[in-house]
Design a protein around this motif. Structure first.
Motif, PDB file in Angstrom:
ATOM      1  N   LEU A   1      -3.796 -10.851   8.792  1.00 23.83           N
ATOM      2  CA  LEU A   1      -4.717 -10.200   7.616  1.00 23.83           C
ATOM      3  C   LEU A   1      -4.138  -9.189   6.781  1.00 23.83           C
ATOM      4  CD1 LEU A   1      -8.129 -10.298   9.984  1.00 23.83           C
ATOM      5  CD2 LEU A   1      -7.422 -11.641   7.981  1.00 23.83           C
ATOM      6  N   VAL A   2      -3.432  -8.125   7.369  1.00 23.49           N
ATOM      7  CA  VAL A   2      -2.925  -7.156   6.644  1.00 23.49           C
ATOM      8  C   VAL A   2      -1.793  -7.473   5.730  1.00 23.49           C
ATOM      9  CG1 VAL A   2      -1.196  -4.997   6.796  1.00 23.49           C
ATOM     10  CG2 VAL A   2      -3.317  -5.216   8.519  1.00 23.49           C
ATOM     11  N   ALA A   3      -1.079  -8.764   6.158  1.00 19.96           N
ATOM     12  CA  ALA A   3      -0.099  -9.342   5.516  1.00 19.96           C
ATOM     13  C   ALA A   3      -0.509  -9.907   3.962  1.00 19.96           C
ATOM     14  CB  ALA A   3       0.718 -10.192   6.016  1.00 19.96           C
ATOM     15  N   CYS A   4      -2.024 -10.675   4.291  1.00 19.74           N
ATOM     16  CA  CYS A   4      -2.730 -11.277   3.173  1.00 19.74           C
ATOM     17  C   CYS A   4      -3.160 -10.295   2.219  1.00 19.74           C
ATOM     18  CB  CYS A   4      -3.820 -11.853   3.703  1.00 19.74           C
ATOM     19  SG  CYS A   4      -3.398 -13.519   4.743  1.00 19.74           S
TER      20      CYS A   4
ATOM     21  N   LEU B   1      -2.427 -25.782   3.824  1.00 20.87           N
ATOM     22  CA  LEU B   1      -1.452 -24.806   4.710  1.00 20.87           C
ATOM     23  C   LEU B   1      -0.049 -24.652   4.151  1.00 20.87           C
ATOM     24  CD1 LEU B   1      -2.737 -25.412   8.237  1.00 20.87           C
ATOM     25  CD2 LEU B   1      -3.408 -23.642   6.785  1.00 20.87           C
ATOM     26  N   SER B   2       0.231 -24.410   2.997  1.00 18.87           N
ATOM     27  CA  SER B   2       1.384 -24.476   2.350  1.00 18.87           C
ATOM     28  C   SER B   2       1.906 -23.160   2.069  1.00 18.87           C
ATOM     29  CB  SER B   2       1.293 -25.122   1.047  1.00 18.87           C
ATOM     30  OG  SER B   2       0.510 -24.409   0.088  1.00 18.87           O
ATOM     31  N   SER B   3       1.388 -21.689   2.743  1.00 22.12           N
ATOM     32  CA  SER B   3       2.051 -20.550   2.383  1.00 22.12           C
ATOM     33  C   SER B   3       2.188 -19.812   3.720  1.00 22.12           C
ATOM     34  CB  SER B   3       1.064 -19.818   1.777  1.00 22.12           C
ATOM     35  OG  SER B   3       0.845 -20.339   0.514  1.00 22.12           O
ATOM     36  N   PRO B   4       3.246 -20.273   4.454  1.00 22.94           N
ATOM     37  CA  PRO B   4       3.580 -19.733   5.886  1.00 22.94           C
ATOM     38  C   PRO B   4       4.009 -18.345   6.060  1.00 22.94           C
ATOM     39  CG  PRO B   4       5.275 -21.271   5.317  1.00 22.94           C
ATOM     40  CD  PRO B   4       4.307 -21.295   4.189  1.00 22.94           C
ATOM     41  N   GLY B   5       4.414 -17.978   5.040  1.00 24.43           N
ATOM     42  CA  GLY B   5       4.853 -16.311   5.093  1.00 24.43           C
ATOM     43  C   GLY B   5       4.655 -15.757   3.640  1.00 24.43           C
TER      44      GLY B   5
ATOM     45  N   GLU C   1      -0.253  -9.188  -5.862  1.00 27.00           N
ATOM     46  CA  GLU C   1      -0.201 -10.426  -6.896  1.00 27.00           C
ATOM     47  C   GLU C   1      -1.032  -9.807  -8.039  1.00 27.00           C
ATOM     48  OE1 GLU C   1      -1.579 -14.835  -6.976  1.00 27.00           O
ATOM     49  OE2 GLU C   1      -0.489 -14.179  -5.168  1.00 27.00           O
ATOM     50  N   LYS C   2      -2.118  -9.408  -7.580  1.00 25.65           N
ATOM     51  CA  LYS C   2      -3.134  -8.979  -8.737  1.00 25.65           C
ATOM     52  C   LYS C   2      -2.555  -8.017  -9.551  1.00 25.65           C
ATOM     53  CE  LYS C   2      -6.734 -11.608  -7.903  1.00 25.65           C
ATOM     54  NZ  LYS C   2      -6.946 -12.945  -8.746  1.00 25.65           N
ATOM     55  N   LEU C   3      -2.238  -6.792  -8.893  1.00 27.33           N
ATOM     56  CA  LEU C   3      -1.830  -5.517  -9.849  1.00 27.33           C
ATOM     57  C   LEU C   3      -0.720  -5.862 -10.711  1.00 27.33           C
ATOM     58  CD1 LEU C   3      -2.656  -2.576  -7.207  1.00 27.33           C
ATOM     59  CD2 LEU C   3      -3.874  -3.426  -9.137  1.00 27.33           C
ATOM     60  N   ALA C   4       0.458  -6.393  -9.823  1.00 24.72           N
ATOM     61  CA  ALA C   4       1.771  -6.424 -10.638  1.00 24.72           C
ATOM     62  C   ALA C   4       1.271  -7.694 -11.747  1.00 24.72           C
ATOM     63  CB  ALA C   4       2.582  -7.239  -9.597  1.00 24.72           C
TER      64      ALA C   4
ATOM     65  N   LEU D   1      -1.940 -16.067   8.429  1.00 26.91           N
ATOM     66  CA  LEU D   1      -1.573 -15.867   6.968  1.00 26.91           C
ATOM     67  C   LEU D   1      -1.425 -17.180   6.111  1.00 26.91           C
ATOM     68  CD1 LEU D   1       0.013 -13.593   5.197  1.00 26.91           C
ATOM     69  CD2 LEU D   1       1.668 -15.167   5.723  1.00 26.91           C
ATOM     70  N   ASN D   2      -1.216 -18.178   6.700  1.00 27.04           N
ATOM     71  CA  ASN D   2      -1.113 -19.567   6.308  1.00 27.04           C
ATOM     72  C   ASN D   2      -2.545 -19.971   5.643  1.00 27.04           C
ATOM     73  OD1 ASN D   2      -0.260 -21.810   5.146  1.00 27.04           O
ATOM     74  ND2 ASN D   2       0.967 -22.488   7.057  1.00 27.04           N
ATOM     75  N   SER D   3      -3.555 -19.822   6.610  1.00 26.31           N
ATOM     76  CA  SER D   3      -4.896 -20.318   6.244  1.00 26.31           C
ATOM     77  C   SER D   3      -5.460 -19.558   5.195  1.00 26.31           C
ATOM     78  CB  SER D   3      -5.761 -20.345   7.403  1.00 26.31           C
ATOM     79  OG  SER D   3      -5.110 -20.639   8.874  1.00 26.31           O
ATOM     80  N   ILE D   4      -5.356 -18.397   5.274  1.00 31.14           N
ATOM     81  CA  ILE D   4      -6.273 -17.370   4.096  1.00 31.14           C
ATOM     82  C   ILE D   4      -5.386 -17.402   2.885  1.00 31.14           C
ATOM     83  CG2 ILE D   4      -6.843 -14.991   3.653  1.00 31.14           C
ATOM     84  CD1 ILE D   4      -7.276 -14.436   6.603  1.00 31.14           C
ATOM     85  N   LEU D   5      -4.287 -17.568   2.903  1.00 27.57           N
ATOM     86  CA  LEU D   5      -3.340 -17.737   1.441  1.00 27.57           C
ATOM     87  C   LEU D   5      -3.679 -19.037   1.154  1.00 27.57           C
ATOM     88  CD1 LEU D   5      -0.162 -15.591   1.934  1.00 27.57           C
ATOM     89  CD2 LEU D   5      -2.306 -14.794   0.698  1.00 27.57           C
ATOM     90  N   SER D   6      -3.644 -20.293   1.890  1.00 28.17           N
ATOM     91  CA  SER D   6      -3.788 -21.621   1.127  1.00 28.17           C
ATOM     92  C   SER D   6      -5.237 -21.519   0.667  1.00 28.17           C
ATOM     93  CB  SER D   6      -3.607 -22.541   2.471  1.00 28.17           C
ATOM     94  OG  SER D   6      -2.463 -22.553   2.891  1.00 28.17           O
ATOM     95  N   PHE D   7      -6.192 -21.032   1.399  1.00 26.86           N
ATOM     96  CA  PHE D   7      -7.782 -20.912   0.881  1.00 26.86           C
ATOM     97  C   PHE D   7      -7.790 -20.038  -0.326  1.00 26.86           C
ATOM     98  CE2 PHE D   7     -11.998 -19.492   0.824  1.00 26.86           C
ATOM     99  CZ  PHE D   7     -12.545 -20.597   0.945  1.00 26.86           C
ATOM    100  N   TYR D   8      -7.073 -18.980  -0.493  1.00 26.10           N
ATOM    101  CA  TYR D   8      -7.162 -18.367  -1.542  1.00 26.10           C
ATOM    102  C   TYR D   8      -6.419 -18.784  -2.853  1.00 26.10           C
ATOM    103  CZ  TYR D   8      -5.649 -14.428  -4.682  1.00 26.10           C
ATOM    104  OH  TYR D   8      -5.514 -13.478  -5.811  1.00 26.10           O
ATOM    105  N   HIS D   9      -5.364 -19.803  -2.685  1.00 23.53           N
ATOM    106  CA  HIS D   9      -4.777 -20.499  -3.783  1.00 23.53           C
ATOM    107  C   HIS D   9      -5.473 -21.622  -4.083  1.00 23.53           C
ATOM    108  CE1 HIS D   9      -1.606 -17.380  -4.166  1.00 23.53           C
ATOM    109  NE2 HIS D   9      -1.075 -17.674  -2.892  1.00 23.53           N
ATOM    110  N   GLY D  10      -6.601 -22.017  -3.622  1.00 26.01           N
ATOM    111  CA  GLY D  10      -7.287 -23.036  -3.920  1.00 26.01           C
ATOM    112  C   GLY D  10      -6.996 -24.482  -3.220  1.00 26.01           C
TER     113      GLY D  10
END
Length: 782
Positions: A115-118, A328-332, A125-128, A314-323
């Motif tokens: 969760l911290v990594a997410c 499950l395509s964001s393992p790290g 990503e947003k700020l940069a 991390l994979n679950s949350i980032l994959s969900f975030y990216h739509g």
């Protein structure tokens, strides 16, 4: 004993992690207050002049010193009567409950680290993205009507102001959050207590600091700090309470000791690596290679479980975030992208080329480390005020922006724009439908730049562009590592290596007239591995991390060859970056083996003597005087038999710690001399665990004059079976016993079992192999 001027260390503070604030009017000792260095010299009170001249213009520094302020952790269980009684009461069902709790804690470590990594990834990503859009629009506007110097100014000011905030919170609130945190976690797992290293406040500052450093455009990555973050999360969860928030949840009380905490911190570090690179096996191997001083099969399995949970979260949350929630395509945090072995295989004739790349990586890594060494020495001597540290960080941010802008401005490397392959295409002076290739390297987060160097098709980069970028980024990354900001060196190292590796591949393709095997992306990967191996000198874990991050086992052998060669070549010149920084901070770090030429030394020559011993039944006043005596601030006291006959040999009966004595005094566990037959107040193991890890200083405990005459029976609380060695034992034998068992004190006895000395971490760490053979380091108070 050498006394040097006050030296800036990782903590940036004088008091220890386990200290409470001093009482009003009490002078804070320079040597960490509650439990100062074992077998050290006198802790001097601060001189009056220090208030007026707190920050001298130059701090002399000698790297051949060990600081007594660094405490040891106790990785050996104190098997006193209380402990043994508790263990005997625990039945099979209770043991299984404890084991289940261990697995639950590891799962929680994995989930929270993920969760911290997410959070870090999404916020960066947003700020940069916001920053790059603002600067890109500004550059596009001024390219048409002139006045690009305004764009340069805007970029430099944006970077500097973001980095200023990131540096201020580190320099003024929690200095131990600076850097990647990997050297500090290595020290913790080695058995050294670095003040504040696993505090909740450190985690908060670390997370905010790394976001601001990456958004501020510094040559840094967010992967290294994830390891420190995971370790802090693990240390906090496993204790079932927060000492910073003064909240005790009354759970996991069984794990409130250094041994258990160390195992969970290993799991947290592994979960951090796993979240950063999507490499659970690499995370386990990182903990094994870089940290753990003690290892067993069950621990490996639990750490692997924590790493897997971390990656999956991390994979679950980032994959969900990216739509794409089911993908499950964001393992790290960094995904190197797939390397297709059918298109990008390697042949036998390339193996010598990979070895040559390893040599180049080792040499460049050694140059990087040597430059950073001198820079760190300069910082320790001159840039020790927090305000100067913030100014330096802002300067580096502005220079990074200026260098990037000038290189983009001077570059004429225009490439055709193909689809959405470039996140922020900058046209500048290129024709319509084209973008500036140099801008993709600088106008992106370092992770995205690494992936584009790996996967962009041949012809995407001009060799001149790559050469200039490598040179500039090398010096920027070297200057940036060691700033007072939270930042890692993994990604900058990979980026430098990927740039010169791609250049190497382009040169090969040119020399072989475009042979099919000379793909620049493949050589970018090998260059990245060789460069990172040359800087940090990791082998086993890094090979597996690179294999897992690329999703290709085929490249395992060439990556291993490049890393091994880089390590061998680099070690010939200087140490790895993390070991070098540990040495510069004068930490008593114990390596895997004793120095090879140390067999001539015996325990008698390395031990600390004379030793302050306590009798089994001791007068309270004597105990208070010993603990309050600033000239013998020891942490462990051998307990000898109480005998009225002075001629009788006082044989060793056990060992008791300063922290245990303080708890006994706090709870008034003593009886009057006249009534020794009375039973003194019973304490439970829970009383000691509740006081852990911040035991109160002796100054905070009031003992009346009448109480000083009482007697204290230490039989129940001392460790009756401490490890001992005869005084004739050789240094390597003593070292092996001390290191393998994670000891804090090793008692040296003579033929009559009489205590003659005590071996502590500092006694062993001060012997090391130098250029002229075995050398002995000095010990210093501060």
């Amino acid at each position: 004993m050498a006394n040097v001027a006050k030296k800036v260390s990782w903590s940036g503070r004088d008091r220890d992690e386990e200290d409470e604030p001093p009482a009003a009017g009490e002078a804070t000792p320079l040597l960490n207050g509650a439990s100062p260095g074992a077998a050290g010299g006198p802790p001097h009170s601060r001189p009056e002049t220090e208030a007026t001249n707190q920050f001298p213009s130059e701090i002399p520094h000698n790297e051949k010193l060990l600081l007594l302020k660094y405490e040891s952790l106790d990785y050996d269980n104190c098997e006193n009567q209380l402990f043994l009684e508790e263990e005997r009461r625990i039945n099979h069902t209770a043991f299984r409950t404890v084991e289940i709790k261990r697995w639950v804690i590891c799962a929680m470590i994995g989930i929270l680290t993920g969760l911290v990594a997410c959070f870090i990834d999404i916020v960066v990503e947003k700020l940069a993205g916001l920053k790059f859009r603002v600067v890109k629009d500004n550059i596009d506007k001024f390219t048409e009507k002139g006045g690009l110097s305004f764009s340069l100014l805007l970029w430099a000011i944006l970077n500097s102001s973001v980095v200023m905030v990131g540096s201020v919170i580190v320099a003024f609130i929690e200095p131990v959050a600076a850097g990647s945190g990997i050297p500090q976690i290595k020290c913790y797992l080695n058995g050294v207590k670095i003040p504040h290293v696993v505090r909740l406040k450190t985690l908060m500052i670390k997370v905010c600091g790394v976001i601001l450093s990456v958004v501020g455009g510094l040559a840094v990555g967010k992967e290294g700090p994830m390891i420190h973050s995971g370790a802090v999360i693990a240390a906090g969860i496993s204790q079932g309470r927060s000492t910073s928030l003064k909240r005790d949840f009354k759970i996991f009380e069984y794990f409130r000791r250094d041994t258990e905490k160390r195992d969970f911190v290993s799991a947290g570090a592994a979960a951090g690596v796993s979240a950063a690179f999507g490499a659970p096996v690499g995370g386990v191997l990182f903990s094994l290679e870089e940290g753990a001083s003690f290892w067993n099969q069950f621990l490996t399995w639990r750490i692997f479980f924590a790493s897997m949970i971390s990656t999956f979260t991390l994979n679950s949350i980032l994959s969900f975030y990216h739509g794409n929630p089911w993908d499950l395509s964001s393992p790290g945090l960094i995904n190197f992208g797939r390397f297709d072995s059918e298109k990008l295989g390697y042949t036998f004739q390339e193996i010598p080329i990979f070895i040559v790349m390893g040599v180049v990586g080792g040499i460049l890594g050694a140059i990087f480390n040597a430059l950073n060494y001198w820079l760190t020495m300069f910082r320790i001597r001159y840039i020790h005020r927090p305000c100067l540290q913030v100014i330096e960080a802002m300067l580096v941010a502005a220079v990074t922006a200026a260098v990037g802008f000038v290189m983009i401005y001077c570059s004429s490397d225009c490439q055709p724009l193909q689809g959405d392959s470039v996140a922020y295409p900058l046209q500048l002076f290129c024709a319509d439908g084209e973008y500036n290739s140099m801008a993709t390297a600088f106008f992106n987060t370092p992770e995205k730049s690494v992936v584009s160097l790996f996967h962009n098709p041949p012809g995407s980069y001009n060799p001149m562009t790559l050469g200039m970028f490598t040179l500039m980024y090398f010096f920027l990354a070297c200057w940036t590592y060691g700033l007072t900001v939270s930042a890692g060196v993994f990604i900058p190292s990979l980026l430098i290596g990927a740039a010169w590796g791609r250049l190497f591949g382009i040169s090969l393709a040119y020399l072989t007239s475009g042979a099919i095997w000379a793909d620049p992306g493949k050589y970018a990967l090998m260059g990245a591995a060789a460069q990172l191996g040359g800087i940090v000198r990791m082998t086993l874990s890094l090979t597996v991390i690179m294999m897992e991050a690329t999703g290709n086992v085929t490249y395992g052998f060439p990556i291993m060859l490049a890393l091994m060669t880089a390590k061998i070549v680099g070690d010939y010149f200087v140490e790895g970056l993390y070991d070098m920084h540990i040495q510069l901070q004068s930490v008593p770090f114990l390596h895997w083996e004793a120095p090879v030429t140390s067999h001539s030394l015996t325990a008698r020559e390395v031990m600390s003597a004379p030793v302050t011993c306590l009798r089994r039944i001791e007068k309270v006043g004597t105990v208070v005087d010993i603990l309050s005596d600033t000239s013998s601030n020891h942490n462990g006291f051998p307990v000898v038999e109480s005998s009225p006959d002075p001629t009788q040999v006082a044989g060793l009966r056990g060992l008791i710690l300063r922290s245990q004595l303080i708890v006994l005094l706090k709870h008034k566990v003593f009886v009057e001399r006249a009534n020794l037959t009375l039973v003194q107040r019973r304490l439970k193991l829970k009383d000691f665990r509740d006081a852990y890890p911040r035991f109160p200083p002796i100054q905070s405990i009031h003992v009346s004059q009448d109480e000083r005459e009482c007697m204290m029976d230490l039989t129940e609380f001392m460790n009756p079976s401490p490890y001992t060695v005869p005084q004739e034992a050789s240094l390597p034998r003593v070292f092996k016993l001390f290191r393998a068992l994670g000891l804090r004190h090793l008692v040296v006895v003579d033929n009559h079992n009489e205590v003659v000395g005590l071996v502590t971490r500092k006694d062993l760490a001060r012997y090391r192999l130098g250029k002229e053979g075995l050398e002995e380091l000095s010990l210093a108070q501060t």
